[in-house]
Motif scaffolding. Structure first.
Motif, PDB file in Angstrom:
ATOM      1  N   LEU A 283      35.254  55.786  33.803  1.00  0.00           N
ATOM      2  CA  LEU A 283      35.755  54.577  34.456  1.00  0.00           C
ATOM      3  C   LEU A 283      35.040  53.329  33.937  1.00  0.00           C
ATOM      4  CD1 LEU A 283      36.103  55.866  38.129  1.00  0.00           C
ATOM      5  CD2 LEU A 283      37.958  55.328  36.539  1.00  0.00           C
ATOM      6  N   ARG A 284      33.724  53.434  33.738  1.00  0.00           N
ATOM      7  CA  ARG A 284      32.969  52.290  33.212  1.00  0.00           C
ATOM      8  C   ARG A 284      33.414  51.944  31.787  1.00  0.00           C
ATOM      9  NH1 ARG A 284      29.401  54.503  36.832  1.00  0.00           N
ATOM     10  NH2 ARG A 284      28.228  52.976  38.099  1.00  0.00           N
ATOM     11  N   ALA A 285      33.691  52.964  30.960  1.00  0.00           N
ATOM     12  CA  ALA A 285      34.179  52.715  29.591  1.00  0.00           C
ATOM     13  C   ALA A 285      35.541  52.033  29.630  1.00  0.00           C
ATOM     14  CB  ALA A 285      34.261  54.030  28.817  1.00  0.00           C
ATOM     15  N   SER A 286      36.420  52.474  30.546  1.00  0.00           N
ATOM     16  CA  SER A 286      37.735  51.834  30.684  1.00  0.00           C
ATOM     17  C   SER A 286      37.599  50.389  31.138  1.00  0.00           C
ATOM     18  CB  SER A 286      38.598  52.614  31.691  1.00  0.00           C
ATOM     19  OG  SER A 286      38.822  53.934  31.247  1.00  0.00           O
ATOM     20  N   LEU A 287      36.646  50.141  32.043  1.00  0.00           N
ATOM     21  CA  LEU A 287      36.430  48.778  32.532  1.00  0.00           C
ATOM     22  C   LEU A 287      35.947  47.870  31.404  1.00  0.00           C
ATOM     23  CD1 LEU A 287      36.429  46.912  34.978  1.00  0.00           C
ATOM     24  CD2 LEU A 287      34.062  47.613  35.426  1.00  0.00           C
ATOM     25  N   ILE A 288      35.072  48.380  30.543  1.00  0.00           N
ATOM     26  CA  ILE A 288      34.578  47.585  29.412  1.00  0.00           C
ATOM     27  C   ILE A 288      35.725  47.236  28.459  1.00  0.00           C
ATOM     28  CG2 ILE A 288      33.120  47.666  27.344  1.00  0.00           C
ATOM     29  CD1 ILE A 288      31.137  49.321  28.971  1.00  0.00           C
ATOM     30  N   GLU A 289      36.613  48.204  28.199  1.00  0.00           N
ATOM     31  CA  GLU A 289      37.758  47.953  27.320  1.00  0.00           C
ATOM     32  C   GLU A 289      38.678  46.882  27.901  1.00  0.00           C
ATOM     33  OE1 GLU A 289      39.760  51.588  26.570  1.00  0.00           O
ATOM     34  OE2 GLU A 289      38.097  52.485  25.437  1.00  0.00           O
ATOM     35  N   ILE A 290      38.912  46.966  29.202  1.00  0.00           N
ATOM     36  CA  ILE A 290      39.783  45.971  29.845  1.00  0.00           C
ATOM     37  C   ILE A 290      39.149  44.585  29.804  1.00  0.00           C
ATOM     38  CG2 ILE A 290      40.794  45.263  32.048  1.00  0.00           C
ATOM     39  CD1 ILE A 290      41.224  48.216  32.656  1.00  0.00           C
ATOM     40  N   GLU A 291      37.853  44.511  30.050  1.00  0.00           N
ATOM     41  CA  GLU A 291      37.166  43.215  29.985  1.00  0.00           C
ATOM     42  C   GLU A 291      37.244  42.627  28.572  1.00  0.00           C
ATOM     43  OE1 GLU A 291      33.291  44.159  31.398  1.00  0.00           O
ATOM     44  OE2 GLU A 291      33.822  43.950  33.526  1.00  0.00           O
ATOM     45  N   ARG A 292      37.186  43.502  27.561  1.00  0.00           N
ATOM     46  CA  ARG A 292      37.338  43.020  26.180  1.00  0.00           C
ATOM     47  C   ARG A 292      38.751  42.489  25.953  1.00  0.00           C
ATOM     48  NH1 ARG A 292      35.122  43.599  21.024  1.00  0.00           N
ATOM     49  NH2 ARG A 292      36.342  42.214  19.695  1.00  0.00           N
ATOM     50  N   GLU A 293      39.751  43.176  26.483  1.00  0.00           N
ATOM     51  CA  GLU A 293      41.124  42.698  26.356  1.00  0.00           C
ATOM     52  C   GLU A 293      41.311  41.358  27.049  1.00  0.00           C
ATOM     53  OE1 GLU A 293      44.411  45.444  26.963  1.00  0.00           O
ATOM     54  OE2 GLU A 293      42.997  47.109  26.899  1.00  0.00           O
ATOM     55  N   ILE A 294      40.688  41.199  28.204  1.00  0.00           N
ATOM     56  CA  ILE A 294      40.773  39.916  28.917  1.00  0.00           C
ATOM     57  C   ILE A 294      40.165  38.799  28.077  1.00  0.00           C
ATOM     58  CG2 ILE A 294      39.933  38.645  30.935  1.00  0.00           C
ATOM     59  CD1 ILE A 294      40.189  41.222  32.544  1.00  0.00           C
ATOM     60  N   ALA A 295      39.017  39.099  27.440  1.00  0.00           N
ATOM     61  CA  ALA A 295      38.378  38.096  26.586  1.00  0.00           C
ATOM     62  C   ALA A 295      39.267  37.744  25.392  1.00  0.00           C
ATOM     63  CB  ALA A 295      37.022  38.615  26.102  1.00  0.00           C
ATOM     64  N   ASP A 296      39.956  38.748  24.815  1.00  0.00           N
ATOM     65  CA  ASP A 296      40.845  38.488  23.678  1.00  0.00           C
ATOM     66  C   ASP A 296      42.052  37.654  24.085  1.00  0.00           C
ATOM     67  OD1 ASP A 296      39.252  39.853  21.914  1.00  0.00           O
ATOM     68  OD2 ASP A 296      40.312  41.760  22.133  1.00  0.00           O
ATOM     69  N   LYS A 297      42.530  37.867  25.317  1.00  0.00           N
ATOM     70  CA  LYS A 297      43.715  37.153  25.797  1.00  0.00           C
ATOM     71  C   LYS A 297      43.382  35.777  26.375  1.00  0.00           C
ATOM     72  CE  LYS A 297      46.555  40.587  24.970  1.00  0.00           C
ATOM     73  NZ  LYS A 297      47.607  40.490  23.941  1.00  0.00           N
ATOM     74  N   GLU A 298      42.113  35.416  26.377  1.00  0.00           N
ATOM     75  CA  GLU A 298      41.723  34.122  26.954  1.00  0.00           C
ATOM     76  C   GLU A 298      42.325  32.964  26.176  1.00  0.00           C
ATOM     77  OE1 GLU A 298      37.647  31.692  28.179  1.00  0.00           O
ATOM     78  OE2 GLU A 298      37.524  33.689  27.256  1.00  0.00           O
ATOM     79  N   TYR A 299      42.475  33.169  24.842  1.00  0.00           N
ATOM     80  CA  TYR A 299      43.092  32.139  24.001  1.00  0.00           C
ATOM     81  C   TYR A 299      44.324  32.730  23.324  1.00  0.00           C
ATOM     82  CZ  TYR A 299      38.603  29.801  24.589  1.00  0.00           C
ATOM     83  OH  TYR A 299      37.484  29.216  25.124  1.00  0.00           O
ATOM     84  N   ILE A 300      45.385  31.964  23.270  1.00  0.00           N
ATOM     85  CA  ILE A 300      46.605  32.404  22.578  1.00  0.00           C
ATOM     86  C   ILE A 300      46.352  32.496  21.089  1.00  0.00           C
ATOM     87  CG2 ILE A 300      49.004  31.779  22.066  1.00  0.00           C
ATOM     88  CD1 ILE A 300      49.070  30.422  24.833  1.00  0.00           C
ATOM     89  N   ILE A 301      45.627  31.522  20.572  1.00  0.00           N
ATOM     90  CA  ILE A 301      45.235  31.502  19.167  1.00  0.00           C
ATOM     91  C   ILE A 301      43.851  30.869  19.095  1.00  0.00           C
ATOM     92  CG2 ILE A 301      46.298  29.251  18.676  1.00  0.00           C
ATOM     93  CD1 ILE A 301      47.139  30.334  15.976  1.00  0.00           C
ATOM     94  N   GLU A 302      42.992  31.394  18.218  1.00  0.00           N
ATOM     95  CA  GLU A 302      41.620  30.893  18.175  1.00  0.00           C
ATOM     96  C   GLU A 302      41.094  30.869  16.747  1.00  0.00           C
ATOM     97  OE1 GLU A 302      38.865  33.476  20.190  1.00  0.00           O
ATOM     98  OE2 GLU A 302      40.207  35.182  19.952  1.00  0.00           O
ATOM     99  N   ILE A 303      40.098  30.023  16.517  1.00  0.00           N
ATOM    100  CA  ILE A 303      39.491  29.874  15.199  1.00  0.00           C
ATOM    101  C   ILE A 303      38.393  30.919  15.025  1.00  0.00           C
ATOM    102  CG2 ILE A 303      38.199  28.334  13.687  1.00  0.00           C
ATOM    103  CD1 ILE A 303      39.504  25.982  15.108  1.00  0.00           C
ATOM    104  N   THR A 304      38.444  31.639  13.923  1.00  0.00           N
ATOM    105  CA  THR A 304      37.403  32.621  13.628  1.00  0.00           C
ATOM    106  C   THR A 304      36.387  32.092  12.614  1.00  0.00           C
ATOM    107  OG1 THR A 304      38.749  33.650  11.889  1.00  0.00           O
ATOM    108  CG2 THR A 304      38.958  34.524  14.126  1.00  0.00           C
TER     109      THR A 304
END
Length: 358
Positions: A283-304
């Motif tokens: 469950l903790r591993a799944s939560l970490i993955e979801i939090e990463r997805e949330i961080a990725d979706k924070e911006y529609i497009i971003e500068i790398t």
């Protein structure tokens, strides 16, 4: 009738002999044709070598003039600066992004400075200094192969034999790739950061993509909330379970039981004490993955990555998809033009021999 029996065999031998003779003649003619072709090519090569030898001084002079011309233009022309950024698309914004860049390019070609000024939110002199916009995908050959492999895993197995790598590349679009590189060329180097920021803002403020982002974030946060509740429940039950085991051990009882916990997808899972700890880790591993997805979706497009502050001087010329210095560029161009001109004059002189025969 017995006297007539050998005659068909004799006829067959004659036919086979003629067939082998025809095949032999065909191969002989083929080898002769190939030999004549190589002979002609060799003679053409020899003629070209002597032609270049005859006019080598003219070609050298053309090259020197080209180098001098490149140096003069490099010293006298106004400096052109360029800057670029690499973008990561977290949504399918590629087509919209390419259309936007092409729109800016067309405004520059049409010299519609006022519209460009309003869209980018810059001053008139800053808009006039912009010379060009460019956009291209950032992807290696290895990444293309990985995308092709992923594509093959998604399609129906009956279609695998009909899909080739070249066909996949021809059908793929540049804007489909996640990473894109935008380059701006301008006569001034002070407005790159402002323009890049405006391009990103225009994409991030798109109503459709903002709605998609909102839906994704709501879903991800609900999943994260469900997993967090399951983790709290699992930790509490594990503590209760451990106390029950301790008490059972004190009373010399054999305690075995099952505990039901709810996963993030709403399903209930029965587990014993020795499985409960592992379930918490999952469950903790799944939560970490979801939090990463949330961080990725924070911006529609971003500068790398970017070189947007002051840019660099763009003094290279493109020739056959290769960037070279102006000196080499004009030297090659003038040598090529001189060679074509001399070759054309030689060809006209050759045709004049047949003028009287027409």
């Amino acid at each position: 009738m017995s006297k007539d029996l050998p005659q068909p065999q004799q006829s067959e031998e004659v036919d086979l002999g003629q067939l082998f003779k025809l095949i032999g003649n065909a191969f002989s003619n083929l080898f002769h044709s190939i030999g004549r072709l190589f002979n002609k090519l060799f003679l053409a090569f020899v003629w070209l070598v002597f032609f270049v030898k005859t006019h080598v001084l003219k070609l050298i002079i053309a090259g020197i003039v080209g180098v001098v011309l490149g140096i003069v233009l490099e010293k006298t022309s106004e400096a052109v600066y360029k800057s670029s950024i690499t973008l990561k698309q977290n949504y399918d914004t590629g087509e919209n992004l390419y259309n936007e860049i092409n729109y800016y390019k067309n405004l520059i070609k049409q010299e519609d400075i006022s519209t460009l000024e309003n869209i980018l939110g810059i001053k008139s002199d800053e808009a006039e200094s912009i010379l060009d916009f460019e956009i291209e995908p950032v992807i290696s050959e290895n990444e293309k192969l990985q995308e092709f492999d992923a594509y093959l895993k998604e399609i129906d197995t009956s279609l695998l034999e009909t899909i080739e790598y070249k066909t996949f590349l021809n059908n793929s679009k540049d804007h489909d790739h996640q990473y894109q590189k935008i380059t701006i060329k301008a006569e001034e180097r002070k407005n790159f950061k402002k323009v890049f920021h405006k391009i990103i803002t225009n994409i991030n403020s798109n109503v459709y993509f903002k709605r998609e982002q909102e839906k994704d974030l709501i879903e991800l946060r609900e999943r994260a909330s469900a997993i967090t509740k399951s983790l709290i429940k699992a930790d509490t039950l594990l503590a209760v379970y451990q106390k029950a085991i301790v008490k059972s051990a004190e009373n010399n009882n054999d305690f075995q039981g099952k505990i039901n916990i709810t996963t993030d997808k709403g399903r209930e899972s029965s587990t014993k004490e020795f499985e409960l700890y592992n379930k918490g880790l999952e469950l903790r591993a799944s939560l970490i993955e979801i939090e990463r997805e949330i961080a990725d979706k924070e911006y529609i497009i971003e500068i790398t990555s970017s070189k947007q502050d002051s840019g660099t001087i763009d003094d290279k010329k493109e020739l056959f998809d290769v960037m070279i210095s102006p000196k080499r560029y004009y030297a090659i161009i003038l040598i090529g033009l001189t060679f074509i001109t001399l070759l054309s004059l030689r060809f006209v002189k050759f045709l004049e021999r047949y003028k009287d025969k027409i």
